[in-house]
Scaffold this active site. Structure first.
Site, PDB file in Angstrom:
ATOM      1  N   TYR A 154      14.375   4.216 -14.296  1.00  0.00           N
ATOM      2  CA  TYR A 154      14.091   2.873 -14.824  1.00  0.00           C
ATOM      3  C   TYR A 154      13.255   2.969 -16.097  1.00  0.00           C
ATOM      4  O   TYR A 154      13.561   2.318 -17.103  1.00  0.00           O
ATOM      5  CB  TYR A 154      13.374   1.998 -13.777  1.00  0.00           C
ATOM      6  CG  TYR A 154      13.047   0.631 -14.346  1.00  0.00           C
ATOM      7  CD1 TYR A 154      14.056  -0.316 -14.541  1.00  0.00           C
ATOM      8  CD2 TYR A 154      11.754   0.320 -14.776  1.00  0.00           C
ATOM      9  CE1 TYR A 154      13.781  -1.546 -15.115  1.00  0.00           C
ATOM     10  CE2 TYR A 154      11.471  -0.921 -15.350  1.00  0.00           C
ATOM     11  CZ  TYR A 154      12.488  -1.839 -15.521  1.00  0.00           C
ATOM     12  OH  TYR A 154      12.224  -3.051 -16.109  1.00  0.00           O
ATOM     13  N   ARG A 201      -1.078  -0.771 -14.835  1.00  0.00           N
ATOM     14  CA  ARG A 201      -2.043  -1.808 -15.217  1.00  0.00           C
ATOM     15  C   ARG A 201      -1.584  -3.198 -14.793  1.00  0.00           C
ATOM     16  O   ARG A 201      -2.381  -4.038 -14.399  1.00  0.00           O
ATOM     17  CB  ARG A 201      -2.260  -1.767 -16.737  1.00  0.00           C
ATOM     18  CG  ARG A 201      -3.421  -2.616 -17.211  1.00  0.00           C
ATOM     19  CD  ARG A 201      -3.258  -2.984 -18.677  1.00  0.00           C
ATOM     20  NE  ARG A 201      -2.026  -3.725 -18.898  1.00  0.00           N
ATOM     21  CZ  ARG A 201      -1.538  -4.014 -20.092  1.00  0.00           C
ATOM     22  NH1 ARG A 201      -2.162  -3.604 -21.181  1.00  0.00           N
ATOM     23  NH2 ARG A 201      -0.419  -4.700 -20.212  1.00  0.00           N
ATOM     24  N   ARG A 211       7.945  -9.132  -9.037  1.00  0.00           N
ATOM     25  CA  ARG A 211       8.540  -7.864  -9.479  1.00  0.00           C
ATOM     26  C   ARG A 211       7.675  -6.682  -9.039  1.00  0.00           C
ATOM     27  O   ARG A 211       6.455  -6.724  -9.136  1.00  0.00           O
ATOM     28  CB  ARG A 211       8.694  -7.855 -10.999  1.00  0.00           C
ATOM     29  CG  ARG A 211       9.724  -8.900 -11.479  1.00  0.00           C
ATOM     30  CD  ARG A 211       9.240  -9.761 -12.613  1.00  0.00           C
ATOM     31  NE  ARG A 211       8.763  -8.985 -13.723  1.00  0.00           N
ATOM     32  CZ  ARG A 211       9.569  -8.428 -14.619  1.00  0.00           C
ATOM     33  NH1 ARG A 211      10.881  -8.567 -14.512  1.00  0.00           N
ATOM     34  NH2 ARG A 211       9.072  -7.743 -15.607  1.00  0.00           N
ATOM     35  N   PHE A 271       1.949   5.166 -36.404  1.00  0.00           N
ATOM     36  CA  PHE A 271       2.785   4.291 -35.581  1.00  0.00           C
ATOM     37  C   PHE A 271       2.978   4.872 -34.176  1.00  0.00           C
ATOM     38  O   PHE A 271       2.919   4.141 -33.180  1.00  0.00           O
ATOM     39  CB  PHE A 271       4.147   4.099 -36.273  1.00  0.00           C
ATOM     40  CG  PHE A 271       5.183   3.441 -35.412  1.00  0.00           C
ATOM     41  CD1 PHE A 271       5.175   2.071 -35.215  1.00  0.00           C
ATOM     42  CD2 PHE A 271       6.166   4.193 -34.789  1.00  0.00           C
ATOM     43  CE1 PHE A 271       6.128   1.464 -34.401  1.00  0.00           C
ATOM     44  CE2 PHE A 271       7.124   3.597 -33.976  1.00  0.00           C
ATOM     45  CZ  PHE A 271       7.097   2.218 -33.782  1.00  0.00           C
TER      46      PHE A 271
END
Ligand code: PS7
Ligand code: MN
Ligand code: MN
Ligand code: MN
Ligand code: MN
Ligand code: MN
Length: 353
Positions: A154, A201, A211, A271
């Protein structure tokens, strides 16, 4: 000609609106994306907005399941349909405005170089189909992700693939070498580390939304029901389950540091590095912190600002990782059933940096 000028003006306006959508929908990525060099900035911005649109569909728990699956599986074609907007009503998911005005994003997507378009479409196709598999109940037991393997798959779909696509865009821009896109396992780990930390978290927020992303193979060792960890009588079980989840994430740290060490362009480095240092500091914050079972916790603003300013090169990033890994080892308790394995995982991080 007048027509060219008109097209340029229209394109400037829709590009501006895309950056407004970016500011509106992204808490953490907007600032680092805007600092990227040259044309890579627009490609990554559009990649973000396309995936944010896809994730908004995945997250919408009011959407009819068949319709959701159909949208997820065809989203890689939707991004080529000029004028497409999302018109279904339903309670407002916070990023829904982006889908309602998705024609603007499609216009700008179609203005990207074909190489960038195909990277984005390819990842969108793989992610949308992966999300659809999970939404329709494959790889799950009831509402939960079943095994650690399912959990990794997933996270690969929703985040590891983002790593693949970003590495492909870096290489296509010429700002990084082709090498960075070749080692798929490293790109995958970059996404997994962010996604797994986010999933730990967000225990409570996700639970309240119906969920459950923690794998049953882990939490089932500590409780019969995933929601049991919110009960005061299960405090110790909750703490041990959490440390087991943190142990699982620590696996990816050596690969994250290896990936970052291969980057050459400063704007790409910033980034990539900033979200990862935010994640390691979040991981140190959540470790043994039972607040996560009750409400959303976040690193303090001042700490986040300091991390951003400090993530300038590999030496500094390694120091930051060492600092937070040390915090985790300081909080590691000998009575925790995961104590020894966490110590060993920390040992593996230490030799890698
Ligand atoms: C294209 C920058 C740098 C090689 C929308 C960045 C949601 C953690 O819980 O929004 O839904 O609020 O806080 C980002 C690898 C992906 C993985 C994934 C695309 C790093 C759709 C980020 C972001 C790879 C599925 C945002 C994976 O969390 O989640 C771009 C290298 C989107 C990255 C989702 C999660 C991202 C996420 P929540 P957030
Ligand atoms: Mn978020
Ligand atoms: Mn989602
Ligand atoms: Mn989401
Ligand atoms: Mn989340
Ligand atoms: Mn969220």
């Amino acid at each position: 000609s007048a027509r060219r000028l008109q097209q340029t003006l229209a394109s400037d306006a829709s590009k501006k609106r895309c950056y407004e959508f970016l500011n509106m929908t992204s808490r953490s990525f907007a600032s680092v994306i805007k600092e990227l060099d040259d044309e890579l900035r627009d490609a990554v911005c559009l990649f973000y907005l396309v995936l944010r649109g896809l994730d908004t569909i995945e997250d919408d728990m009011t959407l009819d399941l068949d319709r959701k699956v159909e949208l997820l599986r065809s989203f890689d074609q939707i991004i080529y349909k000029k004028g497409w907007t999302f018109n279904e009503n339903g309670p407002n998911e916070k990023d829904r405005a982006l889908l309602v005005h998705f024609d603007v994003i499609i216009d700008e997507f179609l203005r990207l170089k074909p190489e960038y378009q195909s990277v984005i479409a390819n990842i969108t196709k793989l992610m949308g189909n992966g999300m659809a598999d999970y939404a329709s109940g494959e790889h799950r037991e009831n509402t939960s992700v079943a095994t650690i393997k399912d959990f990794d798959l997933y996270c690969h779909y929703v985040a590891g693939l983002v790593g693949y696509g970003l590495s492909d865009l870096f290489a296509a821009s010429g700002l990084e070498s082709e090498e960075i896109a070749k080692d798929k396992a490293l790109s995958n780990s970059m996404g997994l580390f962010l996604q797994k930390t986010n999933i730990i978290r967000d225990y409570r927020e996700d639970l309240d939304d119906g969920r459950q992303f923690w794998p049953r193979e882990i939490w089932g060792k500590y409780a019969d029901k995933f929601s049991d960890f919110t009960k005061p009588e299960n405090k110790l079980k909750a703490q041990y389950c959490l440390s087991n989840m943190v142990l699982n994430v620590l696996d990816d740290v050596p690969q994250v540091l290896t990936y970052l060490s291969k980057l050459r362009n400063q704007s790409v480095f910033n980034f990539c590095a900033i979200p990862q240092v935010m994640a390691i500091s979040t991981l140190a914050l959540v470790f043994n912190n039972l607040d996560i079972f009750h409400h959303n916790i976040k690193i303090r603003k001042g700490e986040a600002v300091k991390l951003i300013l400090d993530s300038t090169d590999m030496d500094n990033v390694v120091s930051i990782f060492r600092h937070y890994v040390f915090e985790i080892s300081r909080k590691n308790e000998a009575t925790d059933p995961n104590f020894m394995e966490i110590s060993m995982a920390i040992g593996r991080v230490s030799v890698s940096c």
